[in-house]
Design a protein around this motif. Structure first.
Motif, PDB file in Angstrom:
ATOM      1  N   MET A   1       6.605  50.868  -2.456  1.00  0.00           N
ATOM      2  CA  MET A   1       7.873  50.948  -1.725  1.00  0.00           C
ATOM      3  C   MET A   1       7.819  50.071  -0.487  1.00  0.00           C
ATOM      4  O   MET A   1       6.888  50.165   0.304  1.00  0.00           O
ATOM      5  CB  MET A   1       8.158  52.400  -1.299  1.00  0.00           C
ATOM      6  N   ARG A   2       8.819  49.216  -0.362  1.00  0.00           N
ATOM      7  CA  ARG A   2       8.963  48.448   0.868  1.00  0.00           C
ATOM      8  C   ARG A   2       9.944  49.167   1.781  1.00  0.00           C
ATOM      9  O   ARG A   2      10.813  49.914   1.329  1.00  0.00           O
ATOM     10  CB  ARG A   2       9.459  47.037   0.563  1.00  0.00           C
ATOM     11  N   ARG A   3       9.816  48.913   3.083  1.00  0.00           N
ATOM     12  CA  ARG A   3      10.706  49.522   4.065  1.00  0.00           C
ATOM     13  C   ARG A   3      11.389  48.430   4.863  1.00  0.00           C
ATOM     14  O   ARG A   3      10.723  47.574   5.446  1.00  0.00           O
ATOM     15  CB  ARG A   3       9.925  50.462   4.978  1.00  0.00           C
ATOM     16  N   PHE A   4      12.707  48.476   4.869  1.00  0.00           N
ATOM     17  CA  PHE A   4      13.495  47.445   5.529  1.00  0.00           C
ATOM     18  C   PHE A   4      14.323  48.035   6.663  1.00  0.00           C
ATOM     19  O   PHE A   4      14.705  49.209   6.638  1.00  0.00           O
ATOM     20  CB  PHE A   4      14.459  46.794   4.532  1.00  0.00           C
ATOM     21  N   VAL A   5      14.638  47.188   7.635  1.00  0.00           N
ATOM     22  CA  VAL A   5      15.599  47.540   8.683  1.00  0.00           C
ATOM     23  C   VAL A   5      16.613  46.402   8.739  1.00  0.00           C
ATOM     24  O   VAL A   5      16.267  45.226   8.593  1.00  0.00           O
ATOM     25  CB  VAL A   5      14.902  47.753  10.045  1.00  0.00           C
ATOM     26  N   ILE A   6      17.880  46.765   8.920  1.00  0.00           N
ATOM     27  CA  ILE A   6      18.953  45.774   8.888  1.00  0.00           C
ATOM     28  C   ILE A   6      19.822  45.899  10.138  1.00  0.00           C
ATOM     29  O   ILE A   6      20.087  46.991  10.621  1.00  0.00           O
ATOM     30  CB  ILE A   6      19.796  45.927   7.593  1.00  0.00           C
ATOM     31  N   GLY A   7      20.221  44.752  10.674  1.00  0.00           N
ATOM     32  CA  GLY A   7      20.980  44.715  11.920  1.00  0.00           C
ATOM     33  C   GLY A   7      22.465  44.946  11.754  1.00  0.00           C
ATOM     34  O   GLY A   7      22.960  45.314  10.688  1.00  0.00           O
ATOM     35  N   ASP A   8      23.196  44.684  12.816  1.00  0.00           N
ATOM     36  CA  ASP A   8      24.633  44.961  12.910  1.00  0.00           C
ATOM     37  C   ASP A   8      25.421  44.141  11.888  1.00  0.00           C
ATOM     38  O   ASP A   8      25.273  42.921  11.819  1.00  0.00           O
ATOM     39  CB  ASP A   8      25.135  44.635  14.310  1.00  0.00           C
ATOM     40  N   ILE A   9      26.299  44.812  11.139  1.00  0.00           N
ATOM     41  CA  ILE A   9      27.026  44.196  10.020  1.00  0.00           C
ATOM     42  C   ILE A   9      28.426  43.749  10.428  1.00  0.00           C
ATOM     43  O   ILE A   9      28.903  42.689  10.009  1.00  0.00           O
ATOM     44  CB  ILE A   9      27.101  45.182   8.838  1.00  0.00           C
ATOM     45  N   HIS A  10      29.126  44.560  11.175  1.00  0.00           N
ATOM     46  CA  HIS A  10      30.439  44.233  11.740  1.00  0.00           C
ATOM     47  C   HIS A  10      31.459  43.754  10.704  1.00  0.00           C
ATOM     48  O   HIS A  10      32.104  42.711  10.865  1.00  0.00           O
ATOM     49  CB  HIS A  10      30.296  43.206  12.858  1.00  0.00           C
ATOM     50  N   GLY A  11      31.598  44.529   9.638  1.00  0.00           N
ATOM     51  CA  GLY A  11      32.651  44.232   8.669  1.00  0.00           C
ATOM     52  C   GLY A  11      32.356  43.090   7.729  1.00  0.00           C
ATOM     53  O   GLY A  11      33.225  42.696   6.944  1.00  0.00           O
ATOM     54  N   GLY A  12      31.141  42.563   7.783  1.00  0.00           N
ATOM     55  CA  GLY A  12      30.803  41.394   6.963  1.00  0.00           C
ATOM     56  C   GLY A  12      30.145  41.787   5.651  1.00  0.00           C
ATOM     57  O   GLY A  12      28.941  41.592   5.474  1.00  0.00           O
ATOM     58  N   LEU A  13      30.916  42.320   4.729  1.00  0.00           N
ATOM     59  CA  LEU A  13      30.378  42.766   3.444  1.00  0.00           C
ATOM     60  C   LEU A  13      29.680  41.633   2.701  1.00  0.00           C
ATOM     61  O   LEU A  13      28.628  41.841   2.079  1.00  0.00           O
ATOM     62  CB  LEU A  13      31.494  43.350   2.581  1.00  0.00           C
ATOM     63  N   LYS A  14      30.225  40.442   2.754  1.00  0.00           N
ATOM     64  CA  LYS A  14      29.614  39.318   2.043  1.00  0.00           C
ATOM     65  C   LYS A  14      28.212  39.034   2.566  1.00  0.00           C
ATOM     66  O   LYS A  14      27.284  38.736   1.792  1.00  0.00           O
ATOM     67  CB  LYS A  14      30.500  38.071   2.162  1.00  0.00           C
ATOM     68  N   GLY A  15      28.033  39.126   3.863  1.00  0.00           N
ATOM     69  CA  GLY A  15      26.707  38.924   4.445  1.00  0.00           C
ATOM     70  C   GLY A  15      25.746  40.026   4.048  1.00  0.00           C
ATOM     71  O   GLY A  15      24.577  39.763   3.762  1.00  0.00           O
ATOM     72  N   LEU A  16      26.238  41.256   4.027  1.00  0.00           N
ATOM     73  CA  LEU A  16      25.409  42.388   3.626  1.00  0.00           C
ATOM     74  C   LEU A  16      24.918  42.215   2.194  1.00  0.00           C
ATOM     75  O   LEU A  16      23.727  42.398   1.899  1.00  0.00           O
ATOM     76  CB  LEU A  16      26.209  43.683   3.773  1.00  0.00           C
ATOM     77  N   GLN A  17      25.812  41.856   1.304  1.00  0.00           N
ATOM     78  CA  GLN A  17      25.425  41.674  -0.091  1.00  0.00           C
ATOM     79  C   GLN A  17      24.441  40.515  -0.242  1.00  0.00           C
ATOM     80  O   GLN A  17      23.506  40.582  -1.055  1.00  0.00           O
ATOM     81  CB  GLN A  17      26.672  41.450  -0.943  1.00  0.00           C
ATOM     82  N   GLN A  18      24.621  39.471   0.553  1.00  0.00           N
ATOM     83  CA  GLN A  18      23.690  38.345   0.494  1.00  0.00           C
ATOM     84  C   GLN A  18      22.271  38.755   0.872  1.00  0.00           C
ATOM     85  O   GLN A  18      21.307  38.435   0.171  1.00  0.00           O
ATOM     86  CB  GLN A  18      24.156  37.216   1.424  1.00  0.00           C
ATOM     87  N   VAL A  19      22.107  39.462   1.999  1.00  0.00           N
ATOM     88  CA  VAL A  19      20.747  39.774   2.443  1.00  0.00           C
ATOM     89  C   VAL A  19      20.062  40.770   1.507  1.00  0.00           C
ATOM     90  O   VAL A  19      18.847  40.682   1.290  1.00  0.00           O
ATOM     91  CB  VAL A  19      20.696  40.291   3.898  1.00  0.00           C
ATOM     92  N   LEU A  20      20.827  41.695   0.943  1.00  0.00           N
ATOM     93  CA  LEU A  20      20.216  42.644   0.014  1.00  0.00           C
ATOM     94  C   LEU A  20      19.770  41.943  -1.260  1.00  0.00           C
ATOM     95  O   LEU A  20      18.750  42.307  -1.861  1.00  0.00           O
ATOM     96  CB  LEU A  20      21.195  43.781  -0.298  1.00  0.00           C
ATOM     97  N   ASN A  21      20.507  40.920  -1.665  1.00  0.00           N
ATOM     98  CA  ASN A  21      20.097  40.117  -2.819  1.00  0.00           C
ATOM     99  C   ASN A  21      18.902  39.231  -2.482  1.00  0.00           C
ATOM    100  O   ASN A  21      17.966  39.093  -3.280  1.00  0.00           O
ATOM    101  CB  ASN A  21      21.259  39.255  -3.313  1.00  0.00           C
ATOM    102  N   ARG A  22      18.912  38.656  -1.290  1.00  0.00           N
ATOM    103  CA  ARG A  22      17.873  37.699  -0.927  1.00  0.00           C
ATOM    104  C   ARG A  22      16.518  38.363  -0.694  1.00  0.00           C
ATOM    105  O   ARG A  22      15.476  37.723  -0.891  1.00  0.00           O
ATOM    106  CB  ARG A  22      18.317  36.891   0.301  1.00  0.00           C
ATOM    107  N   CYS A  23      16.516  39.615  -0.283  1.00  0.00           N
ATOM    108  CA  CYS A  23      15.235  40.308  -0.108  1.00  0.00           C
ATOM    109  C   CYS A  23      14.782  40.967  -1.407  1.00  0.00           C
ATOM    110  O   CYS A  23      13.716  41.595  -1.454  1.00  0.00           O
ATOM    111  CB  CYS A  23      15.323  41.345   1.007  1.00  0.00           C
TER     112      CYS A  23
END
Length: 241
Positions: A1-23
């Motif tokens: 199991m890896r453990r991740f922390v993610i910063g402020d999203i501010h309504g940017g769903l496209k960015g959120l989906q990108q980082v979850l895919n990229r990691c």
């Protein structure tokens, strides 16, 4: 199991989906969200929908940001202050005009369930903004400081890095936890767009509300992944002012 922390999203769903895919997020991985899911780009309500769905399939910890608290107040009272409206609230209000009452109630329940802070088994603190009590978060007398405080980050920025941790001049707040992970104050204010570490404090707000990317970081390895700058994903929008 890896453990991740993610910063402020501010309504940017496209960015959120990108980082979850990229990691290359796996089902067994854990993700700690530092808050500020809304206000800025046009998909605040879709971000909340996505997080609710993700929570059903992923091991997640969701912390409360100041913008999330402001949205909760709006959804419950239909009232808002001018400052919130001018600093990201306008796009969120517009987005929620198209949301049905059942969905709004689900979002209220999600926002009410957010945690003020999280401490893991390695004594690492995850919190949106900061705290002021020198004994730690459990003793904080004014809870909104968890998602409004900037003095913790200012303290870290002002720290003399040559100062020994055992010195009487070393900030007590920085001695309490193995590491502290925060968002809230964009590192773009000091001219960078990657996670910034000072002493044991890690700031993951890389300016996604403005022209920076969204960032996710592997807590153990410190490897991180970023989205494209959010303004390039929403070219016809202005983000937060």
């Amino acid at each position: 199991m890896r453990r991740f922390v993610i910063g402020d999203i501010h309504g940017g769903l496209k960015g959120l989906q990108q980082v979850l895919n990229r990691c290359n997020l796996k089902e067994e991985d854990k993700v700690i969200f530092l808050g500020d899911y809304v206000d800025g780009w046009s998909e605040s309500e879709k971000v909340i929908d996505y997080l609710i769905t993700l929570n059903g399939n992923q091991n997640c910890v969701f912390l409360r940001g100041n913008h999330d608290d402001l949205l909760l107040n709006y959804l419950k009272t239909n009232q808002f202050n001018k400052e919130w409206f001018q600093h990201g609230g306008e796009s969120t209000i517009e987005a929620y005009q198209k949301v049905d009452s059942k969905t709004i109630q689900n979002h209220i329940e999600f926002l009410e369930s957010l945690q003020d802070y999280y401490i893991d088994e390695a004594n690492r603190l995850f919190i949106h903004a900061g705290f002021t009590n020198l004994k730690g978060v459990e003793f904080e007398y004014f809870k909104p400081l968890f998602y409004w405080d900037r003095t913790l980050w200012e303290c870290a920025l002002a720290l003399n890095l040559n100062l020994n941790r055992d010195s009487v001049y070393y900030p007590n707040r920085l001695k309490l936890y193995q590491e502290i992970y925060i968002g809230h104050t964009p590192v773009t204010r000091i001219g960078i767009t990657i996670p910034h570490n000072i002493a044991n404090v890690w700031n993951l707000d890389t300016g996604a509300a403005f022209k920076g990317p969204l960032t996710i970081l592997d807590i153990d390895s410190k490897e991180f992944w970023q989205s494209d700058p959010l303004h390039t994903l929403y070219p016809n929008e202005r983000g937060r002012n």
